[in-house]
Design an enzyme around this catalytic site. Structure first.
Site, PDB file in Angstrom:
ATOM      1  N   HIS A 192       0.830  -1.199   0.000  1.00 28.97           N
ATOM      2  CA  HIS A 192       0.000   0.000   0.000  1.00 28.97           C
ATOM      3  C   HIS A 192       0.870   1.257   0.000  1.00 28.97           C
ATOM      4  CE1 HIS A 192      -3.124   2.744   1.877  1.00 28.97           C
ATOM      5  NE2 HIS A 192      -3.850   2.123   0.970  1.00 28.97           N
ATOM      6  N   LYS A 194       3.321   4.264  -1.188  1.00 24.42           N
ATOM      7  CA  LYS A 194       3.301   5.116  -2.372  1.00 24.42           C
ATOM      8  C   LYS A 194       4.501   6.040  -2.277  1.00 24.42           C
ATOM      9  CE  LYS A 194      -1.355   4.880  -0.829  1.00 24.42           C
ATOM     10  NZ  LYS A 194      -1.834   3.802  -1.599  1.00 24.42           N
ATOM     11  N   ASP A 199      16.966   8.589  -9.196  1.00 26.05           N
ATOM     12  CA  ASP A 199      18.427   8.733  -9.271  1.00 26.05           C
ATOM     13  C   ASP A 199      19.092   8.564  -7.907  1.00 26.05           C
ATOM     14  OD1 ASP A 199      18.181   9.180 -11.951  1.00 26.05           O
ATOM     15  OD2 ASP A 199      18.491  11.355 -11.846  1.00 26.05           O
ATOM     16  N   HIS A 406      -7.932  11.997   0.786  1.00 26.14           N
ATOM     17  CA  HIS A 406      -7.180  10.751   0.911  1.00 26.14           C
ATOM     18  C   HIS A 406      -5.872  10.996   1.679  1.00 26.14           C
ATOM     19  CE1 HIS A 406      -5.059   7.295  -1.295  1.00 26.14           C
ATOM     20  NE2 HIS A 406      -6.137   6.740  -0.822  1.00 26.14           N
TER      21      HIS A 406
END
Ligand SMILES: *[C@@H]1O[C@H](CO)[C@@H](O)[C@H](O)[C@H]1NC(C)=O
Ligand SMILES: *[C@@H]1O[C@H](CO)[C@@H](O)[C@H](O)[C@H]1NC(C)=O
Ligand SMILES: *[C@@H]1O[C@H](CO)[C@@H](O)[C@H](O)[C@H]1NC(C)=O
Ligand SMILES: *[C@@H]1O[C@H](CO)[C@@H](O)[C@H](O)[C@H]1NC(C)=O
Ligand SMILES: *[C@@H]1O[C@H](CO)[C@@H](O)[C@H](O)[C@H]1NC(C)=O
Ligand SMILES: *[C@@H]1O[C@H](CO)[C@@H](O)[C@H](O)[C@H]1NC(C)=O
Length: 479
Positions: A192, A194, A199, A406
């Site tokens: 879950h 994110k 780089d 959210h």
């Protein structure tokens, strides 16, 4: 799309709802594993050198390292759903879509993406709406990145809930490496998290999924770190845990290899100047099974930030349940709930909790929210206030699983916490998540900026006290 929603849409919808493995294994008829703690992994995962090009991960030598470290810059980013105007002059953070596109433009060697599911195009969910264009632009940009010979590695949850999305196939055809991590089998949760590591020196972390709705229809909050190789390298170790578990036949290792141990944590945060501002920062991770030595657990990070608060403690989360959500039988889990009450009562810290309320909100959340609100006692200086944030649906009703807040963050006078987890037990015991804790000493600090965003939301007309909401009202506000 309501009535037309076939199984794929329903599943994509569940994806957005973040329904966990317990339910998923029922839906897919997959075996439902015991909690990870009871597993006896037979072997360590085969240790691949990891995706991406090597050089970015090598420690930098002396002076160069110092310079790069000192050039670290932190920026809050957010998505504000279309047609969600705030009062003129309200603070705002940089638009997330802009930050994502810039990070991809900057990429020279590697892009590592930890993601729950992908749904960057309108076609992925059968919706034709101009607000999907930014998501489509991100997918285009990722293809350009690949055509520039930059390696792209994606770790994503398996089985995926966005089953009609072709985003990952499109990227794989262009050379992206994708590993689908069977968290349900491994821990009984989902992947879950994110975040991005670009780089080995730039980072994005926040609530947004790789979903076009996260750019234009859902309210999200995140953080970007530029030119921050030590923190980026540290977060990449968490990415490497997913990568290892996404290899064929991988099992949870009894011990993670030493090279994934973290030396930047709650006890010893990175201390550096970010654009001249004295800063302490570290990343946390969940679940514990995916925390190699030295990695602060996400729950521990949240509790530490709460316990240190003296002047205020503001929380913005999508869902708040002092229980398990996905494991059966449901259990009461008062850890975070108690910490909020303790701050309000024992230290007289004013606490504010802002929770999302949308079409899909489980009304079972409200008794817990009312219980917290009832704890407030102005006569005794105990202040614990709860509001729900309602994103008006407006004329966007044709877009499923959108129009909601959210964000998952917390701010006190001492620190900002930006995370990826809802507040319920499963997110800390079986589902992967990651958080950044950052504390700055200067006017305009990260925690000051985040407080201003919280206060903007809290005092907006979209934030409604629990009494302002009629019982049974479903939070669908066409307004
Ligand atoms: C938790 O978070 C996900 C996505 O971040 C969301 O879609 C879901 O509905 C949330 N709620 C619960 C109870 O897991
Ligand atoms: C999407 O809608 C626009 C008008 O709103 C229309 O011109 C276009 O053809 C539609 N695309 C598809 C694939 O249906
Ligand atoms: C792409 O990267 C590979 C491996 O790093 C290298 O051998 C090749 O020359 C690169 N191609 C271009 C066009 O830069
Ligand atoms: C990061 O550092 C490079 C030079 O190493 C500089 O050109 C770039 O502007 C920096 N990025 C940011 C966002 O500060
Ligand atoms: C509440 O706070 C006010 C101001 O700080 C103080 O004067 C008062 O004594 C406090 N009351 C209680 C019951 O602690
Ligand atoms: C949708 O509503 C917004 C205001 O809320 C308005 O500006 C916009 O023109 C509307 N779009 C359509 C297609 O009706």
């Amino acid at each position: 799309m309501g009535a037309k929603a076939g199984p794929p849409e329903v599943l994509a919808a569940l994806a957005v709802l973040g329904l966990g493995a317990a339910l998923l294994c029922l839906l897919w008829g997959a075996p439902c594993p015991p909690p990870w703690g009871q597993r006896r992994p037979e072997e360590e995962p085969a240790w691949s050198p990891g995706p991406g090009s090597g050089p970015a991960w090598e420690p930098l030598a002396g002076e160069a390292q110092r310079l790069r470290q000192n050039s670290c810059r932190l920026e809050l980013v957010e998505s504000l759903p279309q047609d969600l105007p705030f009062a003129a002059g309200s603070p705002s953070a940089r638009p997330l879509a802009q930050a994502w596109l810039q990070l991809l433009d900057a990429a020279q060697e590697s892009v590592h993406i930890a993601s729950y599911y992908w749904s960057l195009t309108g076609a992925d969910i059968g919706v034709n709406d101009s607000s999907s264009q930014l998501g489509e632009a991100v997918l285009q940009k990722l293809q350009q990145v690949l055509s520039r010979n930059v390696s792209v590695a994606v770790a994503t949850s398996h089985p995926t809930l966005a089953r009609s999305s072709t985003d990952l196939q499109v990227l794989e055809a262009r050379g992206a490496q994708v590993r689908r991590v069977p968290m349900g089998r491994l821990t009984g949760g989902v992947l879950h998290s994110k975040f991005w590591v670009v780089d080995g020196r730039h980072v994005y972390l926040g609530s947004a999924n790789m979903d076009w709705r996260s750019l234009t229809q859902v309210k999200e909050l995140g953080v970007v770190l530029h030119n921050c190789s030590r923190l980026a390298g540290d977060l990449d170790k968490t990415f490497q845990t997913y990568w290892a578990l996404g290899a064929p036949h991988a099992a949870l290792p009894r011990r993670w290899p030493h090279r994934l141990s973290s030396h930047i944590n709650l006890a010893r945060p990175l201390r550096a100047r970010f654009g001249g501002v004295p800063t302490a920062a570290y990343f946390s991770a969940s679940p514990p099974a995916l925390c190699p030595a030295g990695r602060t657990r996400d729950l521990e990070a949240l509790l530490a930030v709460m316990r240190a608060a003296r002047r205020f403690l503001y929380v913005s989360v999508m869902d708040y349940f002092p229980t398990t959500r996905f494991s059966r039988p449901a259990r009461y889990w008062p850890v975070l709930d108690s910490a909020l009450r303790e701050a309000a009562f024992s230290r007289r810290v004013p606490v504010r909790l802002l929770v999302s309320c949308s079409l899909h909100t489980d009304p079972g959340m409200f008794p817990f929210l009312r219980s917290l609100q009832a704890f407030s006692n102005p006569a005794a200086n105990v202040s614990l206030d709860v509001k729900v944030f309602i994103v008006p649906v407006g004329n966007h009703s044709s877009i499923p699983f959108s129009r909601m807040s959210h964000s998952k963050f917390m701010v006190t006078e001492k620190a900002a916490y930006v995370g990826t987890s809802n507040w319920s037990e499963d997110y800390f015991s079986s589902t992967t998540g990651a958080g950044l804790v950052v504390s700055q000493r200067a006017a305009g600090s990260a925690q000051e900026q985040l407080r201003r965003l919280f206060e903007r939301d809290w005092s907006s007309r979209y934030a409604v006290g629990l009494d302002g909401r009629a019982p049974g009202q479903d939070c669908v506000w066409r307004g």
